[in-house]
Enzyme design. Structure first.
Site, short mmCIF file in Angstrom:
data_model
loop_
_atom_site.label_atom_id
_atom_site.label_comp_id
_atom_site.label_asym_id
_atom_site.label_seq_id
_atom_site.Cartn_x
_atom_site.Cartn_y
_atom_site.Cartn_z
N GLU A 1 -26.73 18.40 17.29
CA GLU A 1 -25.98 19.00 16.16
C GLU A 1 -24.68 19.60 16.65
O GLU A 1 -24.66 20.20 17.72
CB GLU A 1 -26.83 20.07 15.49
CG GLU A 1 -27.99 19.48 14.73
CD GLU A 1 -28.89 20.54 14.10
OE1 GLU A 1 -28.46 21.70 13.93
OE2 GLU A 1 -30.04 20.20 13.80
N ARG B 1 -36.70 20.96 14.69
CA ARG B 1 -35.56 20.87 15.60
C ARG B 1 -35.36 19.41 15.97
O ARG B 1 -36.33 18.69 16.23
CB ARG B 1 -35.79 21.69 16.87
CG ARG B 1 -35.65 23.18 16.72
CD ARG B 1 -34.19 23.59 16.47
NE ARG B 1 -34.04 25.04 16.39
CZ ARG B 1 -34.10 25.76 15.27
NH1 ARG B 1 -34.32 25.16 14.11
NH2 ARG B 1 -33.92 27.06 15.30
N ILE C 1 -44.68 27.82 8.36
CA ILE C 1 -43.91 26.84 7.58
C ILE C 1 -44.74 25.57 7.34
O ILE C 1 -44.71 24.99 6.25
CB ILE C 1 -42.56 26.51 8.26
CG1 ILE C 1 -41.72 27.79 8.42
CG2 ILE C 1 -41.78 25.46 7.47
CD1 ILE C 1 -40.45 27.63 9.26
N HIS D 1 -28.87 20.65 8.39
CA HIS D 1 -29.65 21.85 8.78
C HIS D 1 -29.65 22.91 7.67
O HIS D 1 -29.16 24.03 7.85
CB HIS D 1 -29.10 22.42 10.11
CG HIS D 1 -30.15 23.16 10.89
ND1 HIS D 1 -30.24 23.12 12.26
CD2 HIS D 1 -31.17 23.96 10.48
CE1 HIS D 1 -31.26 23.87 12.66
NE2 HIS D 1 -31.85 24.38 11.59
N GLY E 1 -32.51 23.97 6.02
CA GLY E 1 -33.87 24.49 5.77
C GLY E 1 -33.89 25.87 5.14
O GLY E 1 -34.58 26.11 4.15
N ARG F 1 -51.68 23.09 18.79
CA ARG F 1 -52.45 23.68 19.89
C ARG F 1 -53.70 24.41 19.40
O ARG F 1 -54.70 24.49 20.08
CB ARG F 1 -51.57 24.65 20.68
CG ARG F 1 -50.63 23.92 21.63
CD ARG F 1 -49.87 24.90 22.44
NE ARG F 1 -49.21 25.86 21.55
CZ ARG F 1 -48.53 26.91 21.97
NH1 ARG F 1 -48.43 27.17 23.23
NH2 ARG F 1 -47.95 27.73 21.11
C1 GLV Z 1 -33.53 27.54 11.52
O1 GLV Z 1 -33.51 26.41 11.91
C2 GLV Z 1 -34.37 28.54 12.07
O2 GLV Z 1 -34.99 28.34 13.12
O3 GLV Z 1 -34.46 29.62 11.47
#
Ligand code: GLV
Length: 321
Positions: free
Chosen positions: A269, A240, A158, A287, A289, A178
């Site tokens: 949340e 998150r 992502i 949330h 996404g 990392r």
């Molecule tokens: C959503 O937040 C996911 O982790 O897929």
């Protein structure tokens, strides 16, 4: 009769169709997260559980399910809601839904980036409130993106997809994490360079979070780290909530220590800190996404396929490590 597959929240029809003749399936009848007690009761005797990110799957829940449990199929790429170690100790396979939500989440990160740097929410609120306004050379100015630096915390799938999109707006990419990305990935992102997190925070015009929530990343952006960011910089979080110390963020935003934030996720949340709600320089969405019809369907289908594969004694498609 106990259910073989327990599904903690309604899934899109295409995913339900996949269940076909999989055996006894229990689907929560509620249009809300199950309470901890309801969840414990529901999973008793299940061989597979299809969970959402609001379901806490800890050792006690695994215990409540019983020794026949073989799979927890989480409908999310993040699986911080699942105690994967406790599952492993019991021989329970945990799966997640990587890949299918990469583009949707990167799109939302860019949507938030544009919304906060160009003051979209603020402008919309102004119009809806009926506030008088006129076009003026200094009216509601934001920040342009061309030539600015995007600091990506966590250059996984992502993070990379977000960085690729940001390149189209002329942004330079720096990242922390990392692992060093492959030279081909760095080259594709216009010569992206890896920096220590503190240096990334000091140099980025926009910081976007794409790391998983783990014990190491909890409050990764705390008061000290937020203060390292430029006063002109923006923070985007589609990862998150608990990766950022929300109280420290409210303080940094209110005090002008950073310019703004675009947030898709929150520390507690569905609660959203009152302090955030009162600030103009934040864009807040609940949330979203992965919230496209295509993506949410693909996530649910992948989770169901994972559960069915494990029940059939086959390797799951996307087990967590
Ligand atoms: C959503 O937040 C996911 O982790 O897929």
């Amino acid at each position: 009769m106990t259910a073989r597959i327990v599904i903690t929240r309604r899934l899109p029809r295409a995913a339900m169709t996949l269940l076909g003749d999989a055996g006894r399936v229990w689907i929560s009848p509620h249009d809300r997260p199950l309470t901890a007690g309801e969840l414990r009761e529901a999973v008793a005797g299940a061989e597979a559980i299809v969970t959402l990110l609001h379901d806490r799957v800890d050792a006690a829940l695994l215990e409540a399910a019983g020794p026949q449990l073989r799979c927890v199929a989480n409908v999310a790429v993040g699986y911080d809601n699942v105690d994967a170690d406790a599952a492993r100790e019991r021989g329970v396979i945990v799966t997640n839904t990587p890949g299918v939500l990469t583009d949707a989440t990167a799109d939302l990160a860019i949507a938030l980036l544009l919304a906060v740097t160009r003051r979209i929410g603020e402008g919309e609120r102004l119009l809806r409130a009926g506030t008088p306004w006129s076009w003026d050379l200094s009216f509601m100015l934001g920040m342009g993106l061309a030539g600015k630096t995007l600091g990506v915390v966590g250059l996984g799938a992502i993070g990379q997809a977000t960085a690729r999109r940001a390149r189209a707006f002329g942004m330079q990419i720096r990242y922390s994490g990392r692992r060093q990305a492959a030279p081909s990935v760095e080259a594709e992102l216009g010569g992206a360079r890896r920096l220590e997190l503190d240096e990334l925070l000091e140099t980025a015009d926009v910081v976007t979070l794409h790391c998983p929530l783990t014990a190491e990343t909890h409050h990764l952006l705390d008061h000290r780290r937020l203060r390292r960011m430029r006063a002109s910089a923006y923070l985007i979080n589609t990862a998150r909530g608990p990766i950022v110390d929300e109280a420290a963020l409210v303080q940094a935003l209110g005090a002008g220590e950073i310019a703004g934030a675009g947030l898709d996720v929150f520390e507690r949340e569905p609660e959203v800190d009152r302090g955030l709600l009162e600030l103009e320089n934040v864009v807040l969405v609940p949330h979203l996404g992965s919230a496209t019809t295509e993506t949410r369907t693909a996530m649910a289908e992948l989770a169901v396929r994972n559960a069915l594969a494990v029940l059939a004694g086959e390797p799951p498609l996307t087990p967590v490590t």
